[in-house]
Design an enzyme around this catalytic site. Structure first.
Site, mmCIF file in Angstrom:
data_model
loop_
_atom_site.group_PDB
_atom_site.id
_atom_site.type_symbol
_atom_site.label_atom_id
_atom_site.label_comp_id
_atom_site.label_asym_id
_atom_site.label_seq_id
_atom_site.Cartn_x
_atom_site.Cartn_y
_atom_site.Cartn_z
ATOM 1 C CB CYS A 67 -0.906 -0.115 1.271
ATOM 2 S SG CYS A 67 -0.227 0.200 2.755
ATOM 3 C CG HIS A 105 -4.350 0.419 4.228
ATOM 4 N ND1 HIS A 105 -3.460 -0.205 3.305
ATOM 5 C CD2 HIS A 105 -5.363 0.963 3.946
ATOM 6 C CE1 HIS A 105 -4.158 -0.164 2.292
ATOM 7 N NE2 HIS A 105 -5.425 0.554 2.411
ATOM 8 C CG ASP A 119 -6.794 1.175 -0.499
ATOM 9 O OD1 ASP A 119 -5.757 1.233 -0.985
ATOM 10 O OD2 ASP A 119 -7.097 0.724 0.517
#
Length: 267
Positions: A67, A105, A119
Site C-alpha cells: 500500500c 495502511h 485505494d
C-alpha cells in the site's frame, strides 16, 4: 520521473482530465497492470516509499508493491493530472483502533465532484473508486461496505466467498511520514504478515487472482478455484504469467516459502 513512462507501463491511452471517467480508467489500468506483492520483504530487501524509489521499482523495473508504494505512486499520478488528493491513515483489521495506535495502511481521498475513497493498495478487491459515504456496493465478485462508526471512524469491509477483510480510517488528511513507523515495523517484526507469507494479488474487471503461500486462488462470479504450486519453477512461472512479475531469483528462497506455506496451511 515521467508521467508518460507510467502511462505506457499501465497501457493507458485515454484522456488525462481531472474527471471521474479518467480516474476510473486509471484506477482500473493500474490494478490490471501493477500487482500487490511482498517479494522484496520475503527476500529481505529493504522497501522504501520515497516516490523516486517507488517509480524506479514499479515503472522502470515493472514490479509491484504494497500500500505505501502503490498509493504513493497513484497519488503522484493523480496530482500530475490535476486531481485534489489527500493521504488517509488506515488501521487494518476488524476492531476499532486503540487510542494512539499507529496507522498501518495508506489510502487516498480524492475530490472529484464528490469525495471518493481511492485505494489501489489493499490487494485488489476494490475495482473502482467509492463515494466516501455509508453504502454497500457490488464490485463483482465482492460486496464492499462503507460504514460510519463512533469517534469519527469509517469502516471499510470487503466480502466474497465467505471471507471478509477491511480496515478503519478517518477522513482527515495526513502527511506521508506518519506511515514510516508501520513501514519499518512491518519489515522487521517476525510476526509481520508481510514477512511470514508470500503474497501477490492482481485485480481484473470481474475476477481477483491471489497467491498466498503457494496457493493460487481465483475469485469470480462463478466461485473460488484453488491450486497449489509444487516446485520452484511453478512459482517463478506463476509470478511471471499470472501476476506479470519476472523475478526468477524467488526460486532461491523456495525452502523458506515452502516452510511458511506449511505453517500457514498446516500441511
Amino acid at each position: 520521473m515521467d508521467l508518460e513512462n507510467y502511462l505506457s507501463h499501465i497501457a493507458y491511452t485515454g484522456d488525462l482530465k481531472p474527471d471521474r471517467a479518467t480516474l476510473d480508467s486509471l484506477f482500473a489500468a493500474q490494478l490490471r497492470m501493477v500487482t500487490f506483492e511482498n517479494i522484496d520483504q520475503q527476500m529481505s530487501v529493504p522497501v522504501s516509499f520515497d516516490l523516486s524509489d517507488v517509480f524506479e521499482k514499479i515503472v522502470l523495473r515493472k514490479r509491484g508493491g504494497w500500500c505505501f508504494e502503490l498509493n504513493t505512486l497513484f497519488s503522484w499520478v493523480l496530482r500530475e493530472i490535476g486531481f485534489e488528493v489527500s493521504y488517509l491513515a488506515g488501521y487494518v483489521g476488524p476492531d476499532k483502533p486503540l487510542p494512539n495506535q499507529a496507522p498501518d495502511h495508506m489510502l487516498l481521498k480524492v475530490e472529484c465532484d464528490e469525495l471518493l475513497l481511492v485505494d489501489v493498495g489493499f490487494g485488489g478487491a476494490m475495482s473502482a473508486p467509492l463515494p466516501l459515504k455509508p453504502a454497500m456496493v457490488l464490485q463483482q465478485p465482492y460486496d464492499l461496505t462503507i460504514s460510519a462508526r463512533r469517534g469519527g471512524f469509517i469502516q471499510y469491509l470487503e466480502s466474497a466467498g465467505g471471507a471478509d477483510a477491511g480496515y478503519w480510517f478517518v477522513q482527515e488528511g495526513v502527511e506521508p511520514h506518519v506511515f514510516q513507523s508501520a513501514s519499518t515495523q512491518l519489515q522487521s517484526d517476525p510476526n509481520s504478515p508481510f514477512l511470514r507469507t508470500l503474497t501477490a494479488q492482481r485485480r481484473y474487471a470481474n475476477r481477483h487472482v491471489i497467491l498466498r503461500g503457494l496457493v493460487i486462488r481465483t475469485i469470480d462470479a462463478v466461485g473460488i478455484r484453488e491450486e497449489v504450486l509444487s516446485t520452484p519453477k511453478e512459482l517463478v512461472d506463476s509470478l511471471k504469467y499470472d501476476f506479470g512479475l519476472d523475478v526468477p531469483e524467488i526460486a532461491d528462497i523456495w525452502p523458506k516459502i515452502k516452510t511458511s506455506h506449511q505453517e500457514l496451511f498446516a500441511v
